[in-house]
Design an enzyme around this catalytic site. Structure first.
Site, PDB file in Angstrom:
ATOM      1  N   LYS A 251     -18.093  99.196  37.743  1.00 59.38           N
ATOM      2  CA  LYS A 251     -16.692  99.620  37.749  1.00 59.38           C
ATOM      3  C   LYS A 251     -16.407 100.574  36.586  1.00 59.38           C
ATOM      4  O   LYS A 251     -15.815 101.638  36.766  1.00 59.38           O
ATOM      5  CB  LYS A 251     -15.799  98.378  37.644  1.00 59.38           C
ATOM      6  CG  LYS A 251     -14.385  98.644  37.184  1.00 59.38           C
ATOM      7  CD  LYS A 251     -13.580  97.368  37.070  1.00 59.38           C
ATOM      8  CE  LYS A 251     -13.610  96.656  35.742  1.00 59.38           C
ATOM      9  NZ  LYS A 251     -12.828  97.293  34.664  1.00 59.38           N
ATOM     10  N   ASN A 252     -16.836 100.169  35.379  1.00 60.23           N
ATOM     11  CA  ASN A 252     -16.468 100.965  34.201  1.00 60.23           C
ATOM     12  C   ASN A 252     -17.259 102.261  34.088  1.00 60.23           C
ATOM     13  O   ASN A 252     -16.967 103.096  33.223  1.00 60.23           O
ATOM     14  CB  ASN A 252     -16.612 100.131  32.926  1.00 60.23           C
ATOM     15  CG  ASN A 252     -15.532  99.070  32.832  1.00 60.23           C
ATOM     16  OD1 ASN A 252     -14.580  99.086  33.617  1.00 60.23           O
ATOM     17  ND2 ASN A 252     -15.673  98.156  31.894  1.00 60.23           N
TER      18      ASN A 252
ATOM     19  N   CYS B  60      -1.804  94.162  26.773  1.00 63.07           N
ATOM     20  CA  CYS B  60      -2.415  93.433  27.883  1.00 63.07           C
ATOM     21  C   CYS B  60      -2.946  92.111  27.377  1.00 63.07           C
ATOM     22  O   CYS B  60      -2.860  91.816  26.188  1.00 63.07           O
ATOM     23  CB  CYS B  60      -3.487  94.259  28.570  1.00 63.07           C
ATOM     24  SG  CYS B  60      -5.055  94.230  27.756  1.00 63.07           S
TER      25      CYS B  60
ATOM     26  N   ARG C 215      -4.366  97.064  22.429  1.00 66.95           N
ATOM     27  CA  ARG C 215      -5.044  98.182  23.093  1.00 66.95           C
ATOM     28  C   ARG C 215      -4.247  99.490  23.084  1.00 66.95           C
ATOM     29  O   ARG C 215      -3.903 100.026  24.133  1.00 66.95           O
ATOM     30  CB  ARG C 215      -5.437  97.783  24.517  1.00 66.95           C
ATOM     31  CG  ARG C 215      -6.340  96.581  24.552  1.00 66.95           C
ATOM     32  CD  ARG C 215      -6.829  96.252  25.917  1.00 66.95           C
ATOM     33  NE  ARG C 215      -7.849  97.154  26.389  1.00 66.95           N
ATOM     34  CZ  ARG C 215      -8.364  97.119  27.607  1.00 66.95           C
ATOM     35  NH1 ARG C 215      -7.944  96.237  28.464  1.00 66.95           N
ATOM     36  NH2 ARG C 215      -9.291  97.963  27.964  1.00 66.95           N
TER      37      ARG C 215
ATOM     38  N   ASP D 167     -17.209  92.213  26.871  1.00 69.50           N
ATOM     39  CA  ASP D 167     -16.969  91.869  28.284  1.00 69.50           C
ATOM     40  C   ASP D 167     -17.828  90.700  28.762  1.00 69.50           C
ATOM     41  O   ASP D 167     -17.691  90.264  29.907  1.00 69.50           O
ATOM     42  CB  ASP D 167     -17.216  93.086  29.186  1.00 69.50           C
ATOM     43  CG  ASP D 167     -16.116  94.126  29.059  1.00 69.50           C
ATOM     44  OD1 ASP D 167     -15.062  93.811  28.485  1.00 69.50           O
ATOM     45  OD2 ASP D 167     -16.315  95.257  29.537  1.00 69.50           O
TER      46      ASP D 167
ATOM     47  N   ARG E 275     -10.427  92.589  40.610  1.00 67.35           N
ATOM     48  CA  ARG E 275     -10.439  93.901  39.954  1.00 67.35           C
ATOM     49  C   ARG E 275     -11.856  94.329  39.597  1.00 67.35           C
ATOM     50  O   ARG E 275     -12.116  95.524  39.459  1.00 67.35           O
ATOM     51  CB  ARG E 275      -9.617  93.860  38.653  1.00 67.35           C
ATOM     52  CG  ARG E 275      -8.122  93.774  38.869  1.00 67.35           C
ATOM     53  CD  ARG E 275      -7.405  93.914  37.546  1.00 67.35           C
ATOM     54  NE  ARG E 275      -8.108  94.874  36.698  1.00 67.35           N
ATOM     55  CZ  ARG E 275      -8.334  94.713  35.410  1.00 67.35           C
ATOM     56  NH1 ARG E 275      -7.904  93.643  34.782  1.00 67.35           N
ATOM     57  NH2 ARG E 275      -8.986  95.628  34.729  1.00 67.35           N
TER      58      ARG E 275
HETATM   59  N1  EPU Z   1      -8.548 101.084  20.086  1.00 71.01           N
HETATM   60  C1  EPU Z   1      -7.557 101.566  19.267  1.00 71.01           C
HETATM   61  N2  EPU Z   1      -7.030 102.803  19.559  1.00 71.01           N
HETATM   62  C2  EPU Z   1      -7.456 103.558  20.614  1.00 71.01           C
HETATM   63  C3  EPU Z   1      -8.478 103.049  21.430  1.00 71.01           C
HETATM   64  C4  EPU Z   1      -9.017 101.816  21.138  1.00 71.01           C
HETATM   65  O1  EPU Z   1      -7.148 100.908  18.329  1.00 71.01           O
HETATM   66  O2  EPU Z   1      -6.929 104.651  20.806  1.00 71.01           O
HETATM   67  C5  EPU Z   1      -9.135  99.764  19.808  1.00 71.01           C
HETATM   68  C6  EPU Z   1      -8.847  98.746  20.913  1.00 71.01           C
HETATM   69  O3  EPU Z   1      -7.571  98.164  20.791  1.00 71.01           O
HETATM   70  C7  EPU Z   1      -9.981  97.768  20.755  1.00 71.01           C
HETATM   71  C8  EPU Z   1     -11.150  98.681  20.319  1.00 71.01           C
HETATM   72  O4  EPU Z   1     -10.543  99.878  19.825  1.00 71.01           O
HETATM   73  O5  EPU Z   1      -9.682  96.863  19.742  1.00 71.01           O
HETATM   74  C9  EPU Z   1     -12.132  99.055  21.388  1.00 71.01           C
HETATM   75  O6  EPU Z   1     -11.456  99.427  22.571  1.00 71.01           O
HETATM   76  P1  EPU Z   1     -12.016 100.513  23.591  1.00 71.01           P
HETATM   77  O7  EPU Z   1     -11.146 101.719  23.506  1.00 71.01           O
HETATM   78  O8  EPU Z   1     -13.463 100.680  23.413  1.00 71.01           O
HETATM   79  O9  EPU Z   1     -11.727  99.798  24.981  1.00 71.01           O
HETATM   80  P2  EPU Z   1     -11.380 100.551  26.319  1.00 71.01           P
HETATM   81  O10 EPU Z   1     -12.044 101.849  26.347  1.00 71.01           O
HETATM   82  O11 EPU Z   1      -9.920 100.470  26.574  1.00 71.01           O
HETATM   83  C10 EPU Z   1     -13.458  99.732  27.698  1.00 71.01           C
HETATM   84  C11 EPU Z   1     -13.692  98.928  28.942  1.00 71.01           C
HETATM   85  C12 EPU Z   1     -13.323  97.481  28.676  1.00 71.01           C
HETATM   86  C13 EPU Z   1     -14.190  96.962  27.528  1.00 71.01           C
HETATM   87  C14 EPU Z   1     -14.016  97.852  26.294  1.00 71.01           C
HETATM   88  C15 EPU Z   1     -14.926  97.478  25.145  1.00 71.01           C
HETATM   89  C16 EPU Z   1     -13.337 100.557  30.688  1.00 71.01           C
HETATM   90  C17 EPU Z   1     -12.505 101.050  31.811  1.00 71.01           C
HETATM   91  N3  EPU Z   1     -12.883  99.488  30.020  1.00 71.01           N
HETATM   92  O12 EPU Z   1     -12.074  99.586  27.392  1.00 71.01           O
HETATM   93  O13 EPU Z   1     -13.597  96.751  29.870  1.00 71.01           O
HETATM   94  O14 EPU Z   1     -13.825  95.648  27.207  1.00 71.01           O
HETATM   95  O15 EPU Z   1     -14.275  99.232  26.654  1.00 71.01           O
HETATM   96  O16 EPU Z   1     -16.249  97.543  25.537  1.00 71.01           O
HETATM   97  O17 EPU Z   1     -14.398 101.096  30.421  1.00 71.01           O
HETATM   98  C18 EPU Z   1     -13.331  95.030  31.447  1.00 71.01           C
HETATM   99  O18 EPU Z   1     -14.084  95.657  32.204  1.00 71.01           O
HETATM  100  O19 EPU Z   1     -12.985  93.839  31.666  1.00 71.01           O
HETATM  101  C19 EPU Z   1     -12.822  95.669  30.246  1.00 71.01           C
HETATM  102  C20 EPU Z   1     -11.747  95.226  29.597  1.00 71.01           C
END
Ligand code: EPU
Length: 418
Positions: free
Chosen positions: A22-23, A115, A120, A303, A395
């Protein structure tokens, strides 16, 4: 609302086919906005989040169909916006921001709210786009971004962010000049996206390392790509074998994407081998309690934290689990305790004292991976576990009941009477 019913106690044995990730699929779909025309993706899983992204791209004017392949035509994008109704159901909708801005010079994307797993924010996505010359305003809950043509820049992420890296990498493909992303995410999904963008004509070096260099080009052409196997789905079923005292084979898979998970499961006693691209996981008679901390890739994935915790609830000692990525990703703890687990929470640490058995009870799914942890606990528990709010599970796990039923699980879906 449907419920998932599980009568636990059956050691799972046999083979489970693994779906596309998915990701990995979501950013590939978003990247189709970067080049006008017909793109083809293979191995796209049939999941609610994929349908949400499909609806989102459709809202902008893309035409798509999802049968044996996912085909999308982005020749007539007329509305570069992601409305709240779609973003609120899937935060990954924010992945359209970079491509829209790069190709259409403007984007209107709803701010995702908080969330279940943490605040996030998307500040790092926005800061990076501003560094590339975008003007960004927040109005009525929307990010309004504009730029004539994005300019290459050096961007150092304060924190490793997966979708942040993906968003800026996509945006940089059509920017003028060279963009360097420092402290970039190294997740396999980032590498897959870079490969696909490369096929579309982008010039990207270093994906899979903390420094990614993108030399902007003036246009890209549509591409075709096969989505990588889902490492989190694979890891979840590895734990299904370990927690039920079973023996499962899993394929297709990319063992190099799962080294941290494999390492921890071996330390917990499971026998794991890879032969001819098939992952073979055999449970130990006793689950050893071990500590685990989540890290960005190649570390142990957040995850998989909830699922690993389910395994540790039945360990032979005490396990310390530390969540370092999200500040609030312990919603499964109270539900696991309803099944008889002994867990104490202290900030980002969970102390899990192994118990000799879990007992089935009604529980509630709170987010995608928390739901998976409850399924795993239910598979191992005595009696019946009833999981409500399973739309979270839909999802991210393709045909989960069918896959588990085929390896012996007693699992079924019931329509809620309420
Ligand atoms: N963060 C910030 N500011 C930002 C972006 C991130 O503070 O602008 C923080 C987040 O709050 C978090 C950390 O950085 O504490 C890492 O978050 P990241 O941005 O890496 O998460 P994401 O890109 O929103 C993706 C996956 C998630 C997975 C995370 C971490 C996708 C679509 N989602 O989320 O997947 O947990 O990376 O590996 O790729 C899931 O599939 O269940 C899922 C939540």
């Amino acid at each position: 609302m449907d419920k998932l019913m599980i009568e636990g106690g059956v050691p799972l044995t046999g083979h489970i086919p693994i779906s596309g990730a998915k990701n990995a699929a979501l950013p590939l779909m978003a990247s189709s906005l970067l080049a006008s025309g017909k793109h083809t993706l293979a191995n796209v899983p049939r999941l609610r989040d994929i349908r949400t992204m499909q609806r989102l791209l459709g809202h902008m004017g893309a035409e798509s169909e999802h049968d044996d392949q996912f085909r999308i035509d982005t020749s007539h994008i007329h509305r570069p916006e992601a409305p709240y109704e779609l973003v609120k159901t899937m935060r990954a909708s924010v992945l359209v921001l970079g491509p829209l801005l790069a190709r259409y010079q403007r984007a209107r994307v709803s701010l995702p709210g908080g969330c279940a797993i943490g605040a996030r924010p998307i500040n790092l996505h926005l800061k990076g786009l501003e560094r590339m010359g975008a003007e960004i305003q927040l109005e009525h809950g929307y990010v309004i971004a504009e730029a004539k043509r994005l300019q290459g820049a050096t961007i150092t992420f304060d924190q490793v962010t997966v979708t942040g890296t993906e968003n800026l990498m996509m945006a940089a493909c059509l920017a003028a000049g060279v963009t360097v992303l420092e402290n970039a995410a190294r997740e396999p999904e980032v590498l897959a996206l870079a490969e696909y963008l490369g096929q579309m004509g982008a010039r990207i070096r270093g994906a899979g390392t903390p420094q990614i260099t993108i030399e902007g080009v003036s246009d890209l052409k549509p591409g075709s790509y096969t989505v990588i196997p889902d490492r989190i789905e694979t890891g979840t079923y590895m734990i299904a074998a370990a927690i039920t005292g079973g023996h499962l084979t899993l394929s297709p898979c990319r063992p190099e994407h799962l080294e941290a998970v494999t390492g921890k499961l071996k330390a917990a006693g499971a026998a794991i081998k890879v032969e001819d691209g098939i992952l073979d996981v055999q449970a130990a008679s006793d689950i050893r309690s071990i500590d685990m901390k989540t890290w960005p890739f190649p570390g142990f994935p957040t995850d998989m934290q909830a699922q690993f915790m389910s395994l540790m609830t039945l360990g032979n000692g005490v396990s310390l689990i530390t969540e370092q990525i999200f500040e609030n990703r312990f919603m499964h703890v109270l539900e696991l305790k309803r099944l008889g687990a002994d867990i104490n929470l202290d900030g980002r640490n969970a102390v899990v004292r192994g118990v000799s058995s879990l007992s089935g009870a009604p529980v509630m799914a709170t987010d995608l991976r928390a739901s998976a942890s409850l399924v795993l606990a239910g598979l191992a528990a005595d009696g019946v576990t009833e999981i409500s709010r399973i739309y979270h599970l839909d999802r991210g796990y393709e045909t989960i009941e069918q896959k588990l039923e085929a390896v012996g699980a007693r699992i079924w879906r019931e329509k809620d009477q309420e």
